[in-house]
Design an enzyme around this catalytic site. Structure first.
Site, PDB file in Angstrom:
ATOM      1  N   ASP A   1       3.575   6.953  -7.780  1.00  0.00           N
ATOM      2  CA  ASP A   1       4.853   6.575  -6.882  1.00  0.00           C
ATOM      3  C   ASP A   1       6.353   6.898  -7.464  1.00  0.00           C
ATOM      4  O   ASP A   1       7.179   6.900  -6.597  1.00  0.00           O
ATOM      5  CB  ASP A   1       4.647   5.041  -6.316  1.00  0.00           C
ATOM      6  CG  ASP A   1       3.269   4.939  -5.455  1.00  0.00           C
ATOM      7  OD1 ASP A   1       2.977   5.758  -4.602  1.00  0.00           O
ATOM      8  OD2 ASP A   1       2.595   4.309  -6.011  1.00  0.00           O
TER       9      ASP A   1
ATOM     10  N   HIS B   1      -0.496   0.429 -12.426  1.00  0.00           N
ATOM     11  CA  HIS B   1      -1.128   0.734 -10.980  1.00  0.00           C
ATOM     12  C   HIS B   1      -2.574  -0.201 -10.992  1.00  0.00           C
ATOM     13  O   HIS B   1      -3.054  -0.340 -12.033  1.00  0.00           O
ATOM     14  CB  HIS B   1      -1.944   2.233 -10.877  1.00  0.00           C
ATOM     15  CG  HIS B   1      -2.301   2.683  -9.585  1.00  0.00           C
ATOM     16  ND1 HIS B   1      -3.509   2.422  -9.146  1.00  0.00           N
ATOM     17  CD2 HIS B   1      -1.668   3.434  -8.513  1.00  0.00           C
ATOM     18  CE1 HIS B   1      -3.532   2.925  -7.774  1.00  0.00           C
ATOM     19  NE2 HIS B   1      -2.677   3.636  -7.621  1.00  0.00           N
TER      20      HIS B   1
ATOM     21  N   HIS C   1       0.887  -1.060  -0.022  1.00  0.00           N
ATOM     22  CA  HIS C   1       0.083  -0.050   0.077  1.00  0.00           C
ATOM     23  C   HIS C   1       0.981   1.227  -0.007  1.00  0.00           C
ATOM     24  O   HIS C   1       1.258   1.822  -0.911  1.00  0.00           O
ATOM     25  CB  HIS C   1      -0.814  -0.059   1.309  1.00  0.00           C
ATOM     26  CG  HIS C   1      -1.988   1.047   1.104  1.00  0.00           C
ATOM     27  ND1 HIS C   1      -2.180   2.014   0.104  1.00  0.00           N
ATOM     28  CD2 HIS C   1      -2.853   1.349   2.086  1.00  0.00           C
ATOM     29  CE1 HIS C   1      -3.317   2.772   0.465  1.00  0.00           C
ATOM     30  NE2 HIS C   1      -3.668   2.580   1.850  1.00  0.00           N
TER      31      HIS C   1
END
Length: 430
Positions: free
Chosen positions: A365, A307, A266
């Site tokens: 990210d 993703h 996560h």
């Protein structure tokens, strides 16, 4: 919501069950399966990936189209034209603030940035080499021991005060976690600075000299917070809602969210990006690792690409890429070895047919990891910073739930263990 009906037939019987179908403002219709329990049935949905656990008006995601909306506003518009605290107001109250409302909100947040002085001594109970997320979990969970005057969750004003305190104090606590890990003195907040400037001041400032905050770095930090502010019913947000459904106080609920976020699947994604870059080690080895990533038999995966939700380009990534380019130029780190690897991987992912066909585009990210590395933030702090940005989303969802009609969460199970059997005394067991 409109109400439609679906009918299912039970096996080996003539019974039919009528289920309501609801349509939201956007997104797929949902089937209300609550009445199945009256027929001795439950649904089976590991991970709840096909289950709407709640009704919400906060965030909408369409992963196929690469859409992320906060209260109806596209994330790219917010990132380009708004800032983190204005987005916080939007998430908490449902509408963008007027100038007067915004100024008042910023003032209230600034007035809550300090933490109780005894919290400073609380840190001494942790080992110096403790992971910052371990410290963060403990300190945030302990806030309820210091702020007794905002724990009545049935009181709307108490919930609002708790929201202010959490949004304001989480950056202070996060910076304290970092300072504690490196043995430097804690820095008090400077309320003349903006939210992101203040965070960088508390992270990197010392009592020896005034803090000098780069506007470019502050803007990038603000975008990181904004782009992580909320992401619908993800694991940590669902954890906050589930904890809150028991009537737990808001500080405990946010601590639960931090714990869930700590999981590498996560909140640890941008940390995993840096670990991957370190494993590759040199630009000359990129082709080797790209080939490994394409090999189905090789367990190696390129982190920061694609993703789980977005089957197209991550809408947050484009804005984060702009900030990454600005930060690298500002700091003159275009030639940093790890960042050079990242830039080359980005080029390959955007040009290579394999990545394009599988829609493995660089995600938020990937770029946030590059920015945090360039700024000088250690990888152990990456998830802590994620928690700072996500705090307002957690609070908004918690408050939305508490403000409405809710029930304590009680998922069911498909039991596959032993059937009932009689106890056998130890001396009779073979």
């Amino acid at each position: 919501m409109t109400n439609k009906k679906a009918t299912i037939s039970l096996p080996e019987t003539d019974a039919n069950i009528e289920l309501s179908i609801y349509s939201g403002t956007m997104g797929p219709d949902v089937v209300d399966v609550g009445s199945l329990t009256g027929h001795g049935l439950f649904t089976y949905d590991p991970g709840f990936v096909s289950t709407a656990s709640c009704e919400s008006q906060i965030t909408y995601i369409d992963g196929d189209k690469g859409i992320l909306l906060h209260r109806g506003y596209p994330i790219d518009q917010l990132a380009e034209s708004s800032n983190y605290l204005e987005t916080c107001y939007l998430l908490l109250y449902g509408e963008l603030p007027t100038h007067e409302q915004y100024e008042q909100f910023v003032s209230v947040i600034q007035n809550h940035t300090m933490v109780h002085e005894q919290i400073r001594t609380f840190f001494n109970g942790f080992r110096r080499d403790a992971h910052p997320m371990a410290v963060m979990c403990g300190v945030v969970g302990a806030l309820s021991a210091f702020y007794h005057d905002s724990l009545d969750i049935s009181n709307e004003r108490h919930r609002e005060i708790a929201a202010y305190r959490l949004v304001a104090k989480i950056p202070t606590i996060a910076a304290m976690c970092y300072k504690f890990s490196v043995g430097q003195p804690f820095m008090y907040p400077d309320n003349q600075l903006s939210y992101s400037e203040n965070f960088l001041h508390m992270m990197f400032g010392t009592p020896c000299e005034p803090s000098k905050i780069s506007p470019t770095l502050a803007k990038a930090m603000d975008r990181i917070f904004l782009l992580h502010a909320d992401h619908e019913q993800n694991a940590s947000t669902s954890t906050v809602r589930l904890a809150g459904s028991s009537g737990a106080n808001p500080f405990a609920c946010i601590a639960a969210g931090i714990v869930a976020l700590w999981g590498p699947s996560h909140g640890g994604a941008n940390e995993a990006v840096l670990e991957m870059l370190q494993e590759i080690g040199d630009v000359s080895r990129i082709d080797e690792y790209v080939a490994r990533a394409k090999d189905k038999e090789d367990p190696f995966r390129l982190m920061g690409f694609g993703h789980r939700v977005y089957k197209n380009f991550d809408p947050r990534a484009k804005v984060m890429k702009e900030s990454a380019d600005e930060v690298l130029q500002e700091l003159g780190k275009e030639n940093d070895p790890l960042l050079a690897i990242a830039k080359r991987l980005e080029e390959i992912a955007l040009e290579d047919d394999y990545f394009i066909s599988k829609k493995l585009y660089p995600n938020v990210d990937f770029y946030s990891g590059i920015i945090l590395k360039a700024i000088g933030i250690p990888t152990s702090m990456f998830t802590v910073i994620f928690a700072v940005g996500r705090t307002v989303g957690w609070i908004a969802h918690w408050n939305e739930m508490i403000s409405g009609n809710y029930r304590i969460g009680r998922p069911r199970q498909l039991y596959t263990g032993q059937a009932q059997r009689d106890f056998v005394p130890m001396k009779k067991r073979s």
